[in-house]
Design a protein around this motif. Structure first.
Motif, short mmCIF file in Angstrom:
data_model
loop_
_atom_site.label_atom_id
_atom_site.label_comp_id
_atom_site.label_asym_id
_atom_site.label_seq_id
_atom_site.Cartn_x
_atom_site.Cartn_y
_atom_site.Cartn_z
N MET A 1 0.83 -1.19 0.00
CA MET A 1 0.00 0.00 0.00
C MET A 1 0.88 1.25 0.00
N THR A 2 0.42 2.28 -0.71
CA THR A 2 1.16 3.53 -0.78
C THR A 2 0.23 4.70 -0.56
N ASN A 3 0.80 5.81 -0.05
CA ASN A 3 0.04 7.04 0.14
C ASN A 3 -1.23 6.85 0.95
N GLY A 4 -1.21 5.90 1.88
CA GLY A 4 -2.38 5.68 2.71
C GLY A 4 -3.53 4.99 2.02
N MET A 5 -3.31 4.48 0.81
CA MET A 5 -4.38 3.83 0.07
C MET A 5 -4.54 2.39 0.53
N ARG A 6 -5.74 1.91 0.41
CA ARG A 6 -6.06 0.54 0.85
C ARG A 6 -5.39 -0.50 -0.05
N TYR A 7 -5.30 -0.20 -1.34
CA TYR A 7 -4.69 -1.14 -2.28
C TYR A 7 -3.95 -0.36 -3.35
N GLU A 8 -3.07 -1.06 -4.06
CA GLU A 8 -2.29 -0.43 -5.12
C GLU A 8 -3.00 -0.59 -6.46
N THR A 9 -2.77 0.37 -7.35
CA THR A 9 -3.43 0.35 -8.65
C THR A 9 -2.55 -0.22 -9.76
N TRP A 10 -1.43 -0.83 -9.39
CA TRP A 10 -0.60 -1.46 -10.42
C TRP A 10 -1.38 -2.57 -11.11
N ARG A 11 -1.13 -2.71 -12.38
CA ARG A 11 -1.76 -3.80 -13.15
C ARG A 11 -0.72 -4.88 -13.41
N GLY A 12 -0.03 -4.83 -14.54
CA GLY A 12 0.95 -5.86 -14.83
C GLY A 12 2.00 -6.01 -13.76
N LEU A 13 2.46 -4.89 -13.20
CA LEU A 13 3.52 -4.93 -12.20
C LEU A 13 3.11 -5.69 -10.95
N ALA A 14 1.82 -5.62 -10.60
CA ALA A 14 1.34 -6.29 -9.38
C ALA A 14 1.50 -7.80 -9.46
N LEU A 15 1.60 -8.34 -10.67
CA LEU A 15 1.68 -9.79 -10.86
C LEU A 15 3.10 -10.28 -11.13
N TRP A 16 4.05 -9.36 -11.08
CA TRP A 16 5.45 -9.77 -11.28
C TRP A 16 5.88 -10.78 -10.21
N GLY B 1 -9.43 5.58 1.74
CA GLY B 1 -8.38 4.65 1.31
C GLY B 1 -8.56 4.11 -0.08
N VAL B 2 -9.46 4.71 -0.86
CA VAL B 2 -9.71 4.25 -2.24
C VAL B 2 -8.99 5.17 -3.21
N PRO B 3 -8.09 4.65 -4.05
CA PRO B 3 -7.39 5.50 -5.01
C PRO B 3 -8.39 6.15 -5.98
N ALA B 4 -8.36 7.47 -6.07
CA ALA B 4 -9.27 8.20 -6.94
C ALA B 4 -8.59 9.46 -7.41
N TYR B 5 -8.94 9.88 -8.62
CA TYR B 5 -8.32 11.08 -9.19
C TYR B 5 -9.17 11.56 -10.36
N THR B 6 -8.96 12.79 -10.75
CA THR B 6 -9.56 13.31 -11.97
C THR B 6 -8.53 13.18 -13.08
N LEU C 1 -13.99 16.23 -18.82
CA LEU C 1 -12.79 15.84 -18.10
C LEU C 1 -12.79 16.42 -16.68
N GLY C 2 -13.15 17.67 -16.55
CA GLY C 2 -13.13 18.31 -15.24
C GLY C 2 -14.12 17.73 -14.27
N ARG C 3 -15.20 17.14 -14.78
CA ARG C 3 -16.24 16.55 -13.93
C ARG C 3 -16.00 15.07 -13.68
N SER C 4 -14.88 14.55 -14.17
CA SER C 4 -14.64 13.11 -14.09
C SER C 4 -13.90 12.74 -12.81
N VAL C 5 -14.22 11.55 -12.31
CA VAL C 5 -13.51 10.96 -11.18
C VAL C 5 -13.26 9.49 -11.53
N THR C 6 -12.01 9.12 -11.60
CA THR C 6 -11.64 7.73 -11.88
C THR C 6 -11.21 7.04 -10.61
N ILE C 7 -11.78 5.88 -10.38
CA ILE C 7 -11.37 5.02 -9.27
C ILE C 7 -10.34 4.03 -9.82
N GLY C 8 -9.14 4.09 -9.28
CA GLY C 8 -8.09 3.21 -9.77
C GLY C 8 -8.34 1.76 -9.41
#
Length: 398
Positions: free
Chosen positions: A1-16, A320-325, A362-369
């Motif tokens: 976990m990074t930056n206080g997030m509950r889980y990491e948003t890595w995709r391919g890297l998470a399975l290395w 703790g949920v990764p989120a960003y615009t 774009l400005g109104r968007s919120v993506t959950i990683g």
């Protein structure tokens, strides 16, 4: 976990794991990290290219050093003339523009729609006598609406170069992205679906373009088209290229990840469906996906204002949920160099107009990683965080 997030948003890297290590060690022990020769060459790059043709359903693939290199190589291979215009969506990473510049083209920007990808209805109005091609961008593991885009391009005699950097393993109406236009570019940078830290590939069904692509990324054919003592011979006219070659080390690491790609995309697609289903009572406005069945998993909200979007980002992250615009709510034309038309060789285009429709979406968007190593508990946490955040933001008048 990074930056206080509950889980990491890595995709391919998470399975290395051990397979990547073993593949890299094999190349190191062969003392042949260069793809075209060495004392014990294992031909990992050749095998990766074959795997990518099977992934995308087209007969030719060229592994290169990055996704940006792949886009540039695609346009060079297809014969873009210097100074020709390429239509690019206003919502994309700056690399899409950089590749056009590297190919000595001129980017022209078009609006996106509520899919956050190129709006086919606004495409035709950007076409001029100088337009050579169009670059639809498959954004955040979801395909652009390719059928109408390709129809317009074919009718107007334009080339279609797919930027599939963020969408390896994604499909559109049963067909893999990258194989829907004249050429497609994939990226294997650190946060992509499969990764070697850097790397890319261009795929195409055009054999003549393929030969040019191979030549271009290999100094005009220094090793790939050599015949006897003659460098860069090949079958077509010779030209000077550059060095965008992938190493055997990168290819080996990527090759072991290819079989994981389809199940990973399926898992993340299922996660996204579950989250949307379990928050249906909130009447959230989700980003429209031109083909949800083929996506690689996306959870992007479109809120009623930038202020509400900011409240959702803050609330989700506090839980703790990764989120960003996406792109901090800014179109690619907000990048200073893009806005001013500045390239390494001078100012090449006039200041683009503002793309207010794209800015608004774009400005109104919120993506959950989403991450490849997410557990069911992580998914439950996303659902709970959405319920709490929606109550807090809406209840507080956000």
């Amino acid at each position: 976990m990074t930056n206080g997030m509950r889980y990491e948003t890595w995709r391919g890297l998470a399975l290395w794991g051990e397979q990547e290590e073993a593949a890299a060690v094999e190349v190191i022990r062969s003392r042949s990290p260069f793809r075209y020769y060495g004392p014990g060459l294992t031909h990992r790059t050749d095998a990766l290219e074959q795997g990518l043709t099977e992934l995308t359903g087209v007969p030719h693939a060229v592994a290169v050093s990055s996704g940006t290199a792949a886009l540039t190589t695609a346009m060079i291979g297809l014969g873009i003339p210097a100074g020709a215009e390429v239509i690019v969506p206003a919502v994309t990473f700056v690399a899409s523009v950089g590749a056009v510049v590297a190919a000595r083209g001129i980017p022209v920007f078009a609006e996106v729609d509520d899919s956050l990808t190129l709006d086919p209805r606004r495409l035709e109005e950007r076409i001029t006598q100088r337009t050579w091609g169009v670059m639809p961008v498959h954004l955040n593991n979801a395909a652009a609406d390719m059928d109408p885009i390709v129809e317009i391009a074919r009718r107007r005699g334009l080339r279609v170069v797919e930027d599939a950097a963020q969408a390896a393993g994604v499909a559109y109406r049963g067909r893999p992205v990258g194989g829907l236009g004249d050429a497609g570019a994939l990226s294997f940078q650190l946060d992509k679906n499969i990764t070697a830290g850097e790397g890319g590939a261009v795929v195409t069904g055009d054999p003549r373009a393929y030969e040019r692509m191979v030549r271009y990324q290999d100094q005009g054919g220094q090793f790939s088209t050599s015949k006897g003592a003659v460098r860069g011979a090949g079958d077509g006219p010779a030209f000077v290229g550059t060095n965008l070659r992938m190493t055997e080390l990168a290819a080996a690491v990527l090759l072991v990840q290819l079989p994981r790609l389809a199940p990973m995309c399926e898992r993340l697609r299922d996660v996204a469906r579950r989250v949307r289903a379990e928050t249906a009572d909130l009447a959230l406005d989700w980003r429209r996906l031109p083909d949800e069945e083929g996506s690689g998993g996306d959870l992007t909200l479109l809120l009623d204002s930038r202020l509400t979007a900011r409240g959702f980002v803050e609330g989700l992250r506090a839980a703790g949920v990764p989120a960003y615009t996406l792109y901090q709510g800014q179109t690619v034309t907000s990048h200073r160099a893009v806005r001013e038309g500045r390239t390494p060789w001078g100012v090449e285009w006039e200041r683009p107009e503002r793309h207010r429709i794209s800015e608004a979406f774009l400005g109104r968007s919120v993506t959950i990683g989403l991450g490849a190593a997410m557990t069911d508990d992580d998914v439950d946490a996303v659902v709970s965080a959405l319920h709490k955040t929606a109550a807090d933001v809406r209840g507080g008048g956000g």
